[in-house]
Write an enzyme that holds these catalytic residues in place. Structure first.
Site, PDB file in Angstrom:
ATOM      1  N   CYS A 199     -20.984  49.581  18.378  1.00 39.18           N
ATOM      2  CA  CYS A 199     -22.006  50.514  17.885  1.00 39.18           C
ATOM      3  C   CYS A 199     -22.642  49.914  16.626  1.00 39.18           C
ATOM      4  O   CYS A 199     -22.236  48.867  16.134  1.00 39.18           O
ATOM      5  CB  CYS A 199     -21.385  51.877  17.616  1.00 39.18           C
ATOM      6  SG  CYS A 199     -20.446  51.972  16.063  1.00 39.18           S
ATOM      7  N   ASP A 234     -17.939  60.612  18.959  1.00 34.90           N
ATOM      8  CA  ASP A 234     -17.546  59.297  18.421  1.00 34.90           C
ATOM      9  C   ASP A 234     -18.729  58.384  18.149  1.00 34.90           C
ATOM     10  O   ASP A 234     -18.642  57.471  17.330  1.00 34.90           O
ATOM     11  CB  ASP A 234     -16.577  58.598  19.383  1.00 34.90           C
ATOM     12  CG  ASP A 234     -15.868  57.438  18.708  1.00 34.90           C
ATOM     13  OD1 ASP A 234     -15.230  57.680  17.663  1.00 34.90           O
ATOM     14  OD2 ASP A 234     -15.980  56.299  19.193  1.00 34.90           O
ATOM     15  N   GLU A 258     -13.146  48.112  16.136  1.00 37.68           N
ATOM     16  CA  GLU A 258     -13.470  46.895  15.387  1.00 37.68           C
ATOM     17  C   GLU A 258     -13.071  47.051  13.917  1.00 37.68           C
ATOM     18  O   GLU A 258     -12.561  46.109  13.294  1.00 37.68           O
ATOM     19  CB  GLU A 258     -14.972  46.589  15.498  1.00 37.68           C
ATOM     20  CG  GLU A 258     -15.440  46.304  16.918  1.00 37.68           C
ATOM     21  CD  GLU A 258     -15.885  47.558  17.668  1.00 37.68           C
ATOM     22  OE1 GLU A 258     -15.361  48.662  17.379  1.00 37.68           O
ATOM     23  OE2 GLU A 258     -16.757  47.446  18.546  1.00 37.68           O
ATOM     24  N   SER A 301     -19.314  47.225  23.880  1.00 34.86           N
ATOM     25  CA  SER A 301     -20.398  46.801  22.987  1.00 34.86           C
ATOM     26  C   SER A 301     -20.304  47.550  21.658  1.00 34.86           C
ATOM     27  O   SER A 301     -20.186  48.781  21.641  1.00 34.86           O
ATOM     28  CB  SER A 301     -21.744  47.099  23.656  1.00 34.86           C
ATOM     29  OG  SER A 301     -22.816  46.821  22.769  1.00 34.86           O
ATOM     30  N   CYS A 329     -20.145  49.205  13.784  1.00 30.16           N
ATOM     31  CA  CYS A 329     -19.312  48.018  13.969  1.00 30.16           C
ATOM     32  C   CYS A 329     -20.160  46.745  14.033  1.00 30.16           C
ATOM     33  O   CYS A 329     -19.717  45.672  13.608  1.00 30.16           O
ATOM     34  CB  CYS A 329     -18.456  48.187  15.214  1.00 30.16           C
ATOM     35  SG  CYS A 329     -17.333  49.601  15.042  1.00 30.16           S
ATOM     36  N   HIS A 338     -13.126  53.035  14.015  1.00 32.60           N
ATOM     37  CA  HIS A 338     -13.487  52.486  15.315  1.00 32.60           C
ATOM     38  C   HIS A 338     -12.589  51.273  15.555  1.00 32.60           C
ATOM     39  O   HIS A 338     -11.921  50.787  14.641  1.00 32.60           O
ATOM     40  CB  HIS A 338     -14.964  52.107  15.333  1.00 32.60           C
ATOM     41  CG  HIS A 338     -15.865  53.263  15.679  1.00 32.60           C
ATOM     42  ND1 HIS A 338     -17.178  53.112  16.063  1.00 32.60           N
ATOM     43  CD2 HIS A 338     -15.625  54.589  15.722  1.00 32.60           C
ATOM     44  CE1 HIS A 338     -17.710  54.291  16.318  1.00 32.60           C
ATOM     45  NE2 HIS A 338     -16.800  55.213  16.122  1.00 32.60           N
ATOM     46  N   ASN A 384      -9.590  52.442  18.427  1.00 31.62           N
ATOM     47  CA  ASN A 384     -10.216  53.665  17.948  1.00 31.62           C
ATOM     48  C   ASN A 384      -9.134  54.701  17.691  1.00 31.62           C
ATOM     49  O   ASN A 384      -8.277  54.928  18.539  1.00 31.62           O
ATOM     50  CB  ASN A 384     -11.204  54.167  19.012  1.00 31.62           C
ATOM     51  CG  ASN A 384     -12.041  55.334  18.536  1.00 31.62           C
ATOM     52  OD1 ASN A 384     -11.520  56.382  18.155  1.00 31.62           O
ATOM     53  ND2 ASN A 384     -13.348  55.168  18.566  1.00 31.62           N
TER      54      ASN A 384
END
Lengths: 156, 156
Positions: B84, B147, B59, B82, B87, B57, B46
């Site tokens: 969002c 975020d 990912e 996990s 992503c 982010h 991130n």
């Protein structure tokens, strides 16, 4: 005089971005993020080809251009094409309140899912947007399928 | 000797990225994309704070670092937290075949949705990852809510 709805005026900005991308040799999808009063916060276009960056879809690019913000609830994302799951996820996660879609005939992503989750969705089925993507997909199918992660079609 | 599962070895790369982000003053979430044979394709973190870019982010950053690819079906996305909706949408759209999640206790995004859509999902509930985010959220709640687009919490 031709009557122009506000949604179409907002779409014009995204369409200009799509044409800009096409002129650069890119995938012609454009987007823009507006505040509730019509202020342009950010605009962008797909830059997979231009930047060699698969993460830059049009909506992502417009979102990035708008910079860091704390509240997207009164913003509107405008895009020439129905947002893919990646871009639909962006809209849902950040609570973007409204979505204007140029067209969903050549590709249908997550706009219905977004409507189900409270986003105010308008699909214009704008002829210019349909024609632009129809021609692009016909001429560059491998590039298009790469952009939406459809590997099966590339094997055919 | 301690037995280390392959999933945990892959998570270590993402966790290193998260620590790197924390050391830079950023939000400590890391990710990495691997091929089926364990080859690292891209890693990232991130960078909302570091780059002033809300679209990066962890990912997304790992996906970008892997460059343009035609087929993600045999790849694995590993992330410390996990994913969002943004992503998760990335993983679904590009057909990434597997997802390894460090933890889903401090934030639960779209990993169940991905499992429902055919992604092979493993959630490790790794203690290091839980502790990292627990401490970060306690110390920087406004940044964390920014975020993930949670505007309500910022008003409280």
């Amino acid at each position: 005089m031709t009557s122009v709805t506000p949604a179409q005026e907002l779409l014009d900005v995204a369409y200009e971005e799509a044409l800009h991308g096409l002129a650069e040799g890119g995938i012609p999808i454009g987007a823009a993020l507006f505040d509730a009063d019509g202020t342009l916060l950010g605009r962008g276009r797909n830059r997979r080809v231009q930047s060699g960056d698969p993460s830059v879809h049009a909506e992502t690019d417009a979102f990035r251009a708008a910079g860091r913000r704390r509240d997207y609830r009164r913003t509107t994302m405008v895009t020439t094409l129905s947002p893919c799951w990646y871009c639909s996820g962006l809209i849902r996660q950040f609570g973007i309140g409204s979505l204007i879609v140029g067209e969903s005939q050549t590709f249908s992503g997550g706009h219905d899912w977004l409507a189900d989750h409270g986003v105010a969705v308008t699909v214009l089925q704008d002829r210019r947007c349909v024609d632009l993507m129809t021609q692009f997909i016909a001429e560059h199918p491998a590039l298009w399928y790469e952009d939406i992660g459809v590997a099966d079609e590339l094997e055919a």
